[in-house]
Design a protein around this motif. Structure first.
Motif, PDB file in Angstrom:
ATOM      1  N   GLY A 140      -2.026  -4.054 -24.552  1.00 45.33           N
ATOM      2  CA  GLY A 140      -1.562  -2.690 -25.025  1.00 45.33           C
ATOM      3  C   GLY A 140      -0.971  -1.769 -23.693  1.00 45.33           C
ATOM      4  O   GLY A 140      -0.391  -1.062 -24.169  1.00 45.33           O
ATOM      5  N   LEU A 141      -1.336  -2.335 -22.592  1.00 42.71           N
ATOM      6  CA  LEU A 141      -0.803  -1.506 -21.532  1.00 42.71           C
ATOM      7  C   LEU A 141       0.331  -2.506 -20.927  1.00 42.71           C
ATOM      8  O   LEU A 141       0.989  -2.033 -19.996  1.00 42.71           O
ATOM      9  CB  LEU A 141      -1.763  -1.362 -20.455  1.00 42.71           C
ATOM     10  CG  LEU A 141      -2.945  -0.429 -20.927  1.00 42.71           C
ATOM     11  CD1 LEU A 141      -3.912  -0.173 -19.657  1.00 42.71           C
ATOM     12  CD2 LEU A 141      -2.742   0.822 -21.632  1.00 42.71           C
ATOM     13  N   VAL A 231      -5.298   2.799 -14.488  1.00 42.84           N
ATOM     14  CA  VAL A 231      -5.006   1.390 -14.949  1.00 42.84           C
ATOM     15  C   VAL A 231      -3.246   1.426 -15.047  1.00 42.84           C
ATOM     16  O   VAL A 231      -2.939   2.149 -15.899  1.00 42.84           O
ATOM     17  CB  VAL A 231      -5.556   0.670 -15.878  1.00 42.84           C
ATOM     18  CG1 VAL A 231      -4.997  -0.826 -15.933  1.00 42.84           C
ATOM     19  CG2 VAL A 231      -7.174   0.608 -15.570  1.00 42.84           C
ATOM     20  N   VAL A 232      -2.682   0.956 -14.102  1.00 47.65           N
ATOM     21  CA  VAL A 232      -1.135   1.158 -14.284  1.00 47.65           C
ATOM     22  C   VAL A 232      -0.923  -0.296 -14.966  1.00 47.65           C
ATOM     23  O   VAL A 232      -0.785  -1.240 -14.376  1.00 47.65           O
ATOM     24  CB  VAL A 232      -0.463   1.467 -12.963  1.00 47.65           C
ATOM     25  CG1 VAL A 232       1.187   1.480 -13.282  1.00 47.65           C
ATOM     26  CG2 VAL A 232      -1.049   2.830 -12.289  1.00 47.65           C
ATOM     27  N   MET A 237       0.279   3.517 -19.542  1.00 46.60           N
ATOM     28  CA  MET A 237      -0.784   3.596 -18.150  1.00 46.60           C
ATOM     29  C   MET A 237      -2.067   4.369 -18.838  1.00 46.60           C
ATOM     30  O   MET A 237      -1.999   5.232 -19.837  1.00 46.60           O
ATOM     31  CB  MET A 237      -0.177   4.619 -17.023  1.00 46.60           C
ATOM     32  CG  MET A 237       1.074   3.986 -16.562  1.00 46.60           C
ATOM     33  SD  MET A 237       1.885   5.036 -15.416  1.00 46.60           S
ATOM     34  CE  MET A 237       3.377   4.045 -15.093  1.00 46.60           C
ATOM     35  N   ALA A 238      -3.310   4.096 -18.258  1.00 45.73           N
ATOM     36  CA  ALA A 238      -4.466   4.496 -18.985  1.00 45.73           C
ATOM     37  C   ALA A 238      -5.538   5.208 -17.813  1.00 45.73           C
ATOM     38  O   ALA A 238      -5.487   4.714 -16.704  1.00 45.73           O
ATOM     39  CB  ALA A 238      -5.224   3.392 -19.962  1.00 45.73           C
ATOM     40  N   TYR A 252      -1.013   6.945 -21.514  1.00 51.04           N
ATOM     41  CA  TYR A 252       0.181   7.540 -21.522  1.00 51.04           C
ATOM     42  C   TYR A 252       1.363   6.476 -21.500  1.00 51.04           C
ATOM     43  O   TYR A 252       1.046   5.636 -20.982  1.00 51.04           O
ATOM     44  CB  TYR A 252       0.572   8.044 -19.872  1.00 51.04           C
ATOM     45  CG  TYR A 252      -0.428   9.093 -19.372  1.00 51.04           C
ATOM     46  CD1 TYR A 252      -0.065  10.523 -19.592  1.00 51.04           C
ATOM     47  CD2 TYR A 252      -1.728   8.739 -19.126  1.00 51.04           C
ATOM     48  CE1 TYR A 252      -0.941  11.380 -19.134  1.00 51.04           C
ATOM     49  CE2 TYR A 252      -2.804   9.893 -18.478  1.00 51.04           C
ATOM     50  CZ  TYR A 252      -2.389  11.239 -18.710  1.00 51.04           C
ATOM     51  OH  TYR A 252      -3.253  12.076 -18.345  1.00 51.04           O
ATOM     52  N   ASP A 253       2.058   6.629 -22.539  1.00 50.88           N
ATOM     53  CA  ASP A 253       3.356   5.840 -22.846  1.00 50.88           C
ATOM     54  C   ASP A 253       4.461   6.100 -21.919  1.00 50.88           C
ATOM     55  O   ASP A 253       5.605   6.642 -22.120  1.00 50.88           O
ATOM     56  CB  ASP A 253       3.852   5.951 -24.397  1.00 50.88           C
ATOM     57  CG  ASP A 253       4.748   4.986 -24.792  1.00 50.88           C
ATOM     58  OD1 ASP A 253       4.915   3.924 -24.073  1.00 50.88           O
ATOM     59  OD2 ASP A 253       5.135   5.143 -25.934  1.00 50.88           O
TER      60      ASP A 253
END
Length: 324
Positions: A140-141, A231-232, A237-238, A252-253
């Motif tokens: 998903g990231l 986590v990038v 990013m989360a 974050y989208d």
């Protein structure tokens, strides 16, 4: 599930929390602590548990299947080793050992005895960290590029372990679990401002075989209390922020992108920001439930012990760099 008989060693800072959960989920058969004051304080709360100052009394009870070690860190390896040699399943608080060779011996004993050896890496059972792992594993990231952790506060300042071993073990266990690999490079810098030989501020850098990198800022000397993991990814990013009451995870989208009509020019893309709902389950209860399920079913591939070995190996390398 049947009530597994458990002995608990250590009634200091964290032991009482473990006692509460094991009393709910299993049969708390023994409470062990060298402090007469601690024994007198907690024995009335658990009248069904026998009380001892000697760990050997607990190990000598053949009806005890599992032992929990929540004593001071320098004693973890010795007590866990004796418990495994006595044929007990072991949950040992972090870190289980302070040298990679000692942890390797514990893993070897667990395999030989076919017993569970589970380090108390509490954050791996936090619903927020579980969601972070789900985001990473699902793609998903996008491809994960880097991870960094901030674990800072003004106190609690310890004398028998530095910020790396006291604070860093939390973030390190999460980083290795999220990425599913051990670092090929581990560098640490720090200073012992308050107590000689006990670093209270530490910065760590990790590089992994896949090319991913990670960083940890660990400190007892900071104006803010921070418990954050970022986590990038290439697509999103989360952030896991344990100081947030509700928004434990924020996604974050946002990402860099290279439009096809440009020639090597990178731009930033910004989309939605959202926070998925996170369960409010107590991480320690989930950890205890997992340990008891392993005792019931068997250690399997010893995944928990091997993950713990990876953490101690990395800590050992970071310590070598810090003191080098």
């Amino acid at each position: 599930m049947r009530r597994i008989r458990v002995g608990l060693a250590g009634l200091g800072y964290w032991g009482p929390n473990l006692a509460r959960n094991f009393d709910d989920l299993a049969e708390l058969a023994w409470l062990c602590d060298v402090s007469e004051e601690s024994r007198a304080r907690y024995s009335p709360r658990y009248p069904g548990a026998r009380v001892a100052a000697s760990f050997e009394e607990v190990l000598a009870d053949d009806s005890v299947e599992a032992v929990v070690v929540a004593t001071p860190v320098p004693t973890h390896y010795e007590l866990a080793r004796r418990a495994l040699e006595a044929g007990k399943h072991v949950l040992v608080e972090k870190p289980p050992a302070m040298r990679a060779g000692e942890m390797e011996e514990l893993v070897r004993l667990a395999r030989e005895q076919d017993r569970v050896l589970m380090p108390g890496h509490l954050l791996l059972y936090h619903p927020g960290v579980r969601k972070l792992k789900e985001l990473v594993d699902s793609g998903g990231l996008g491809d994960v590029l880097c991870v960094y952790g901030n674990r800072q506060n003004l106190g609690v300042i310890r004398s028998n372990e530095n910020a790396l071993w006291s604070l860093g073990v939390h973030d390190l266990s999460v980083i290795l679990w999220l990425l599913g690999e051990e670092p090929e490079e581990a560098v640490a810098y720090g200073r012992d401002f308050l107590q000689p030989g006990v670093e209270d501020v530490v910065f760590c850098f990790l590089r992994f075989p896949s090319g991913k990198v990670a960083h940890m800022h660990l400190s007892w000397l900071d104006p803010h209390k921070m418990r954050k993991m970022t986590v990038v990814g290439r697509e999103k990013m989360a952030v896991f922020d344990d100081m947030e009451l509700e928004r434990k995870i924020t996604v974050y989208d946002k990402a860099p992108w290279e439009p096809t009509e440009t020639y090597g020019e990178w731009r930033t893309r910004t989309g939605d920001i959202f926070s998925p709902k996170i369960a409010n389950d107590e991480p320690l209860r989930l950890e205890v439930e997992h340990f008891l399920s392993l005792v019931e079913s068997g250690p399997g591939d010893h995944r928990e012990a091997l993950d713990g070995l990876g953490v101690v190996r990395a800590l050992d390398r970071l310590t070598g760099s810090l003191r080098g």
